[in-house]
Design a protein around this motif. Structure first.
Motif, PDB file in Angstrom:
ATOM      1  N   GLU A  55       0.783  -1.254  -0.025  1.00  0.00           N
ATOM      2  CA  GLU A  55       0.024   0.117   0.052  1.00  0.00           C
ATOM      3  C   GLU A  55       0.834   1.279   0.143  1.00  0.00           C
ATOM      4  O   GLU A  55       0.627   2.170  -0.584  1.00  0.00           O
ATOM      5  CB  GLU A  55      -0.754   0.033   1.123  1.00  0.00           C
ATOM      6  CG  GLU A  55      -2.134  -0.844   1.236  1.00  0.00           C
ATOM      7  CD  GLU A  55      -3.062  -0.914   2.331  1.00  0.00           C
ATOM      8  OE1 GLU A  55      -2.887   0.051   3.078  1.00  0.00           O
ATOM      9  OE2 GLU A  55      -3.727  -1.980   2.438  1.00  0.00           O
ATOM     10  N   ALA A  74       2.241   1.742  -3.302  1.00  0.00           N
ATOM     11  CA  ALA A  74       1.304   2.200  -4.207  1.00  0.00           C
ATOM     12  C   ALA A  74       1.230   3.748  -4.179  1.00  0.00           C
ATOM     13  O   ALA A  74       1.163   4.455  -5.221  1.00  0.00           O
ATOM     14  CB  ALA A  74       0.049   1.189  -4.319  1.00  0.00           C
ATOM     15  N   GLU A  75       0.873   4.263  -2.851  1.00  0.00           N
ATOM     16  CA  GLU A  75       0.680   5.623  -2.633  1.00  0.00           C
ATOM     17  C   GLU A  75       1.823   6.312  -3.148  1.00  0.00           C
ATOM     18  O   GLU A  75       1.694   7.324  -3.672  1.00  0.00           O
ATOM     19  CB  GLU A  75       0.468   5.780  -1.233  1.00  0.00           C
ATOM     20  CG  GLU A  75      -0.768   5.234  -0.745  1.00  0.00           C
ATOM     21  CD  GLU A  75      -1.023   5.060   0.758  1.00  0.00           C
ATOM     22  OE1 GLU A  75      -0.010   5.624   1.547  1.00  0.00           O
ATOM     23  OE2 GLU A  75      -1.955   4.577   1.195  1.00  0.00           O
ATOM     24  N   VAL A 120       1.812   6.901  -6.877  1.00  0.00           N
ATOM     25  CA  VAL A 120       0.756   7.751  -7.356  1.00  0.00           C
ATOM     26  C   VAL A 120       0.974   9.119  -6.916  1.00  0.00           C
ATOM     27  O   VAL A 120       0.765  10.042  -8.071  1.00  0.00           O
ATOM     28  CB  VAL A 120      -0.843   7.145  -6.804  1.00  0.00           C
ATOM     29  CG1 VAL A 120      -2.007   8.417  -6.914  1.00  0.00           C
ATOM     30  CG2 VAL A 120      -1.135   5.775  -7.260  1.00  0.00           C
ATOM     31  N   GLU A 121       1.681   9.320  -5.851  1.00  0.00           N
ATOM     32  CA  GLU A 121       1.965  10.654  -5.502  1.00  0.00           C
ATOM     33  C   GLU A 121       2.980  11.318  -6.298  1.00  0.00           C
ATOM     34  O   GLU A 121       3.220  12.226  -6.930  1.00  0.00           O
ATOM     35  CB  GLU A 121       2.640  10.584  -4.210  1.00  0.00           C
ATOM     36  CG  GLU A 121       2.867  11.960  -3.524  1.00  0.00           C
ATOM     37  CD  GLU A 121       3.638  11.906  -2.186  1.00  0.00           C
ATOM     38  OE1 GLU A 121       4.024  13.174  -1.735  1.00  0.00           O
ATOM     39  OE2 GLU A 121       3.430  10.994  -1.412  1.00  0.00           O
ATOM     40  N   VAL A 154      -4.879  -1.852  -5.458  1.00  0.00           N
ATOM     41  CA  VAL A 154      -5.420  -0.777  -5.801  1.00  0.00           C
ATOM     42  C   VAL A 154      -7.043  -0.658  -5.161  1.00  0.00           C
ATOM     43  O   VAL A 154      -7.580  -1.483  -5.011  1.00  0.00           O
ATOM     44  CB  VAL A 154      -5.646  -0.839  -7.432  1.00  0.00           C
ATOM     45  CG1 VAL A 154      -6.629  -1.975  -7.747  1.00  0.00           C
ATOM     46  CG2 VAL A 154      -5.993   0.486  -7.912  1.00  0.00           C
ATOM     47  N   LYS A 191     -10.095   4.936  -4.339  1.00  0.00           N
ATOM     48  CA  LYS A 191      -9.367   6.161  -4.058  1.00  0.00           C
ATOM     49  C   LYS A 191      -8.058   6.215  -4.867  1.00  0.00           C
ATOM     50  O   LYS A 191      -7.727   7.326  -5.144  1.00  0.00           O
ATOM     51  CB  LYS A 191      -9.123   6.182  -2.468  1.00  0.00           C
ATOM     52  CG  LYS A 191      -8.621   7.396  -1.792  1.00  0.00           C
ATOM     53  CD  LYS A 191      -8.445   7.323  -0.395  1.00  0.00           C
ATOM     54  CE  LYS A 191      -7.654   8.671   0.014  1.00  0.00           C
ATOM     55  NZ  LYS A 191      -7.647   8.632   1.444  1.00  0.00           N
ATOM     56  N   LEU A 192      -7.297   5.300  -4.716  1.00  0.00           N
ATOM     57  CA  LEU A 192      -6.049   5.303  -5.509  1.00  0.00           C
ATOM     58  C   LEU A 192      -6.214   5.746  -6.959  1.00  0.00           C
ATOM     59  O   LEU A 192      -5.393   6.261  -7.498  1.00  0.00           O
ATOM     60  CB  LEU A 192      -5.251   4.149  -5.163  1.00  0.00           C
ATOM     61  CG  LEU A 192      -4.442   4.107  -4.080  1.00  0.00           C
ATOM     62  CD1 LEU A 192      -3.645   2.735  -3.940  1.00  0.00           C
ATOM     63  CD2 LEU A 192      -3.214   5.149  -4.065  1.00  0.00           C
TER      64      LEU A 192
END
Length: 549
Positions: A387, A390-391, A394-395, A423, A426-427
């Protein structure tokens, strides 16, 4: 019609290695792998007099710190046909090429229908640098000899179409083969009179054939001549001879190929300086003893497929991370060397995976493919960090400079589709996928993974208005619908789906509705294994200044 053996090898190559080393492999290759016999049969039935290519996706991709190239990804079915057509003539192209010692080093064709790799593993850029080092060593003592270094400006995008026709003439290409190759090149280039699709194996074969006349001309006139794609190195007797050699090469390219040398990258230096340059490029990657061990290990795995990544217990990944940190902070940054180190870390793993992804987030822009594949591999090793990784990705996609290129988003979305990273809605919203072809395809696939049935029910009626590229993703994603609803819809749209392999694809979707996403997830695990990394690592690193990645 295309020959069965060439279609089979094209499928073997594409489903094992991929279609480019720039974009994520299209998910359709899972389907091609499982239905290879039917794809071969249907490819043989294509009416090439009526064949209509679907065109190519074009995206801007970084080529270095402040330079770019346009890369192409062909429609999946077009790629199969294009690759198979070129494979039929690849052996003849290779036969007419000069031997390595007379110049052309890159992309030497392997004529083995059971081999997924199309090119010899010892014809990589890294091998070329080693070759140049041995050449310079031979000439360095007590002489005035110099090295001329140059490359062709915008090589792939400036190749004239009529020169490709000449290559097809030289090898006696059959009419169906010509129609496929010529049709796909013209359509992918927007019917321009010049340019080859950048990134594909088939295009590399054609480009090497096109430069054969250049190789013959220069090998006869230069003391030592060597070429890797559009990158030239020539050893000359002295500075006067060096100037004369540059003139000969420039004149030949302009008058016979319609190409020109890149003046900003044309330079002359001593043989000693050339040797030091080779040593620097090699030392950035291989002098560190830990990276040497990784290189040796992965080459071992490539020869022995039963070896395991877990066998690496004598390499300290932290030292590789430290080398990454050192190269990132060096000016100028050697992105070719960084590629090698990222691939090494895919084999060894590293501690603090999420922190690594966050610290080196700028590589999402410069090396989106290698950085994302490493992030996915690290998430597989460290499930609890998935997680956070992934964050972080995306950032990174929403920050400059990565937010300026679509390719970064496409690769992060690929990790979600492959389920290498978790995923959520929200993501997905935060990723801000846009309206470009590859972003739409990714969005449909992720929506299906998230089982957003209402989304697909709302889009069912717009199928006929959807582009050919996006239709297959819409069909795949909609598999989250109930079995009866999905089957009825597939029967409804079958007459509106114009793809050479449409009937087989629709049947495959219906038969495998419940485990389509599992197939994609398993394939990512295969790509993360040492055999796959070995295949890539044997290339070691590409020339970030070349027009071909």
């Amino acid at each position: 019609m295309l020959k069965e053996k060439d279609v089979r090898r094209a499928l073997l190559h594409l489903t094992s290695i991929g279609d480019t080393d720039i974009f994520p492999a299209p998910f359709e290759y899972h389907f091609y792998r499982e239905t290879a016999d039917k794809i071969v049969a249907e490819a043989g039935k294509v009416d090439f007099g009526k064949f209509r290519p679907r065109g190519a996706v074009e995206l801007l991709t970084p080529k270095g710190s402040l330079s770019f190239r346009i890369a192409h990804q062909l429609y999946p079915a077009d790629t199969v046909l294009y690759t198979a057509a070129v494979l039929e003539i690849a052996g003849d192209v290779e036969k007419m090429r000069q031997p390595v010692e007379r110049g052309p080093f890159s992309y030497r064709y392997i004529d083995d229908e059971n081999e997924a790799r199309i090119f010899a593993s010892n014809s990589s850029y890294h091998d070329w640098i080693q070759h140049l080092s041995s050449v310079y060593e031979k000439h360095k003592k007590g002489s005035k000899k110099v090295v001329i270094e140059s490359d062709i400006s915008d090589f792939y995008s400036r190749i004239y179409f009529h020169r490709i026709e000449h290559v097809l003439d030289d090898v006696g290409a059959r009419n169906p083969v010509r129609k496929i190759i010529e049709g796909i090149i013209k359509f992918s280039r927007g019917r321009q009179s010049h340019g080859l699709p950048v990134g594909s194996t088939a295009s590399r074969v054609l480009a090497e054939g096109l430069l054969n006349d250049t190789d013959v001309t220069m090998a006869d006139d230069v003391l030592e001549f060597s070429r890797y794609v559009d990158d030239f190195r020539m050893v000359c007797l002295d500075e006067v001879d060096g100037h004369s050699t540059v003139c000969k090469l420039a004149e030949h390219l302009m008058l016979t190929e319609g190409l020109s040398l890149n003046s900003s990258k044309t330079r002359m230096y001593s043989v000693d300086a050339g040797l030091k340059d080779c040593e620097r490029k090699l030392s950035d990657v291989l002098n560190d003893e830990d990276v040497v061990e990784v290189s040796r290990y992965i080459r071992r795995v490539y020869e022995a497929e039963d070896a395991s990544v877990e066998d690496i217990d004598d390499v300290d990944p932290q030292r590789i991370v430290d080398r990454v940190r050192e190269l990132v902070n060096r000016e100028p940054v050697d992105y070719g060397a960084l590629k090698v180190l990222l691939r090494a870390l895919r084999a060894t793993g590293c501690d603090n995976a999420a922190e690594f992804v966050g610290e080196f987030g700028q590589l999402l822009y410069y090396l989106p493919r290698d950085f994302c594949l490493l992030a996915g591999a690290l998430a597989q090793r460290h499930q609890g960090d998935g997680e956070r990784i992934a964050e972080a990705l995306v950032e990174g996609c929403n920050k400059a400079p990565a937010k300026e290129i679509i390719l970064a988003k496409v690769w992060v979305a690929h990790l979600f589709v492959a389920q290498a990273l978790p995923v959520t809605k929200k993501l997905l919203k935060a990723l801000k996928l846009g309206d470009s072809t590859l972003e739409k395809r990714s969005a449909y696939l992720i929506k299906g993974l998230l089982r957003d049935r209402s989304f697909f029910r709302a889009h069912k009626t717009s199928f006929t208005e959807t582009s050919d590229w996006v239709k297959s993703a819409l069909l795949f994603g909609a598999s989250c619908m109930s079995r009866s609803e999905y089957a009825t819809w597939l029967d409804t749209i079958k007459d509106h789906y114009d793809d050479p392999f449409a009937p087989t694809y629709l049947k495959w979707l219906k038969d495998n509705q419940g485990n389509l996403y599992e197939k994609i997830r398993e394939d990512f695990k295969i790509q993360s294994r040492a055999e796959k990394i070995a295949s890539e690592f044997s290339e070691l690193f590409g020339d970030e200044d070349s027009d071909v990645p």
